[in-house]
Design an enzyme around this catalytic site. Structure first.
Site, short mmCIF file in Angstrom:
data_model
loop_
_atom_site.label_atom_id
_atom_site.label_comp_id
_atom_site.label_asym_id
_atom_site.label_seq_id
_atom_site.Cartn_x
_atom_site.Cartn_y
_atom_site.Cartn_z
N HIS A 1 0.86 -1.18 0.00
CA HIS A 1 0.00 0.00 0.00
C HIS A 1 0.89 1.23 0.00
O HIS A 1 2.13 1.12 -0.02
CB HIS A 1 -0.97 0.00 1.19
CG HIS A 1 -0.33 0.06 2.53
ND1 HIS A 1 0.50 -0.93 3.02
CD2 HIS A 1 -0.39 1.01 3.52
CE1 HIS A 1 0.91 -0.61 4.23
NE2 HIS A 1 0.39 0.56 4.56
N HIS B 1 1.29 3.88 2.20
CA HIS B 1 1.72 4.61 3.39
C HIS B 1 3.24 4.76 3.38
O HIS B 1 3.97 3.86 2.98
CB HIS B 1 1.26 3.91 4.66
CG HIS B 1 -0.19 4.12 4.96
ND1 HIS B 1 -0.88 3.42 5.92
CD2 HIS B 1 -1.10 4.98 4.41
CE1 HIS B 1 -2.14 3.83 5.96
NE2 HIS B 1 -2.30 4.77 5.05
N ASP C 1 5.64 4.66 5.50
CA ASP C 1 6.55 3.73 6.17
C ASP C 1 6.76 2.45 5.38
O ASP C 1 7.59 1.61 5.74
CB ASP C 1 6.07 3.42 7.60
CG ASP C 1 4.68 2.81 7.66
OD1 ASP C 1 3.82 3.22 6.86
OD2 ASP C 1 4.45 1.93 8.50
N HIS C 2 6.03 2.31 4.27
CA HIS C 2 6.21 1.15 3.39
C HIS C 2 6.77 1.53 2.02
O HIS C 2 7.01 0.65 1.19
CB HIS C 2 4.87 0.43 3.19
CG HIS C 2 4.37 -0.23 4.43
ND1 HIS C 2 4.38 -1.60 4.61
CD2 HIS C 2 3.83 0.30 5.57
CE1 HIS C 2 3.88 -1.89 5.80
NE2 HIS C 2 3.53 -0.75 6.40
N HIS D 1 -7.47 0.68 6.83
CA HIS D 1 -8.02 2.04 6.73
C HIS D 1 -8.80 2.17 5.42
O HIS D 1 -9.55 1.28 5.05
CB HIS D 1 -6.90 3.09 6.84
CG HIS D 1 -6.29 3.20 8.19
ND1 HIS D 1 -7.01 3.53 9.31
CD2 HIS D 1 -5.00 3.03 8.58
CE1 HIS D 1 -6.20 3.55 10.36
NE2 HIS D 1 -4.99 3.25 9.95
N ASP E 1 0.16 -4.19 6.29
CA ASP E 1 -0.79 -3.64 7.26
C ASP E 1 -2.19 -4.17 6.96
O ASP E 1 -2.62 -4.22 5.80
CB ASP E 1 -0.80 -2.12 7.20
CG ASP E 1 0.52 -1.52 7.66
OD1 ASP E 1 1.46 -2.28 7.95
OD2 ASP E 1 0.60 -0.29 7.73
N HIS F 1 6.24 -6.39 11.41
CA HIS F 1 5.65 -5.07 11.66
C HIS F 1 5.40 -4.90 13.15
O HIS F 1 4.30 -4.60 13.61
CB HIS F 1 4.34 -4.92 10.86
CG HIS F 1 3.95 -3.49 10.60
ND1 HIS F 1 3.10 -2.80 11.42
CD2 HIS F 1 4.29 -2.63 9.61
CE1 HIS F 1 2.92 -1.57 10.94
NE2 HIS F 1 3.64 -1.44 9.84
#
Length: 308
Positions: free
Chosen positions: A61, A63, A65-66, A142, A212, A270
């Site tokens: 995805h 985000h 942090d990825h 999310h 996530d 994670h």
């Protein structure tokens, strides 16, 4: 067999113990990087896995942090001429962020020598090499467009020892030649073809990787029967309310999924730095086995699981 190298196993922000999400999946000459959190290039170099033949990056995805590590990694691949082409796989959302990052930060003024292909994912099989097929499946996190990935070795038929004996193929050079050249001429003048000595088809090794996630129960069919499942477990089960509010999984969620889907082994990643990894692993072992909590630079071989 797959070889996994955990380059980053932390959650949200890097810590002294853990980098951000990045997992290298290798199968023979194929290499896939799943996610590319901040600092992934350093982790690759420190882990000794190198960047050669790294031409596929799969994004769970968008985000940061990825994905933020794409800038330094892709820029270095271009600078060092390590690849002619790089394919980024991800949702429209993730690829948009990746494109902005590369076009406006890494190459704002010139065109790279590296040919970057942006491949938009949809659920289903999206990549096949000579020995591996990769399938994307939707993951709830999310409001993002998120995917997990299932890697499966192509079904194969190995040489059968009993058939080789019956055909009179000696051990050593002749069998090696038969396996690699497809045929061998024996001392008595007979030619034996590889297909004459094959055993029954064998199922290939499989694994699934989930980034996530806010709903493990929705993934049962997507990961059913894999030999190894890599999945986030950001929170201890005692912090379930926080996990739900942030669309992440607890240890119990991940273990329940592994049990329901009949997976062979479970690896949790994670990880929040607030927890002692030994305590997380102890909690997990009380719910599912075999299981491990991944640390940065752990290497795991994925072989067909022994099932009762």
């Amino acid at each position: 067999m797959f070889q996994l190298t955990f380059l980053g196993t932390g959650a949200t922000v890097p810590s002294a113990r853990r980098g951000l999400s990045a997992l290298l999946v290798e199968h023979e000459t194929d290499r896939f990087l799943v996610d590319c959190g901040e600092g992934t290039l350093r982790q690759i170099r420190q882990g000794g896995v190198g960047v050669r033949r790294l031409d596929r990056i799969l994004l769970t995805h968008g985000h940061l942090d990825h994905i933020l590590g794409l800038a330094s990694l892709v820029g270095t691949l271009d600078l060092w001429d390590q690849a002619d082409r790089l394919t980024l796989y991800g949702s429209e959302e993730a690829l948009h962020i990746a494109r902005v990052l590369l076009d406006q930060v890494v190459w704002p003024d010139d065109h790279p020598g590296l040919d970057v292909i942006y491949a938009t994912l949809k659920p289903g099989r999206f990549c096949e090499t000579g020995g591996v097929a990769v399938t994307a499946f939707p993951v709830c996190h999310h409001e993002t467009q998120s995917f997990g990935f299932r890697f499966e070795e192509t079904e194969h038929r190995p040489l059968d020892g009993a058939r080789l004996d019956a055909l009179g193929v000696p051990e050593g050079r002749e069998r090696h030649e038969l396996a690699h050249a497809g045929a061998v001429t024996l001392a008595d003048g007979r030619t034996v073809r590889r297909e004459d000595a094959l055993g029954p088809a064998e199922r290939g090794t499989s694994l699934a990787v989930v980034g996530d996630c806010g709903d493990a129960d929705a993934l049962v069919e997507s990961v059913r029967g894999v030999d190894l499942l890599v999945i986030e477990a950001t929170y201890r089960t005692a912090d379930e309310a926080t996990a739900r509010s942030r669309s992440h999984l607890t240890v119990a969620d991940a273990c329940r999924l592994a049990q329901a889907a009949g997976v062979g082994r479970l690896v949790l990643t994670h990880q929040s730095d607030r927890y002692d990894p030994a305590e997380v692993e102890a909690e997990a072992r009380a719910r599912f086995e075999p299981v491990m909590v991944a640390k940065d630079f752990d290497r795991v071989e994925v072989r067909p699981a022994v099932r009762s």
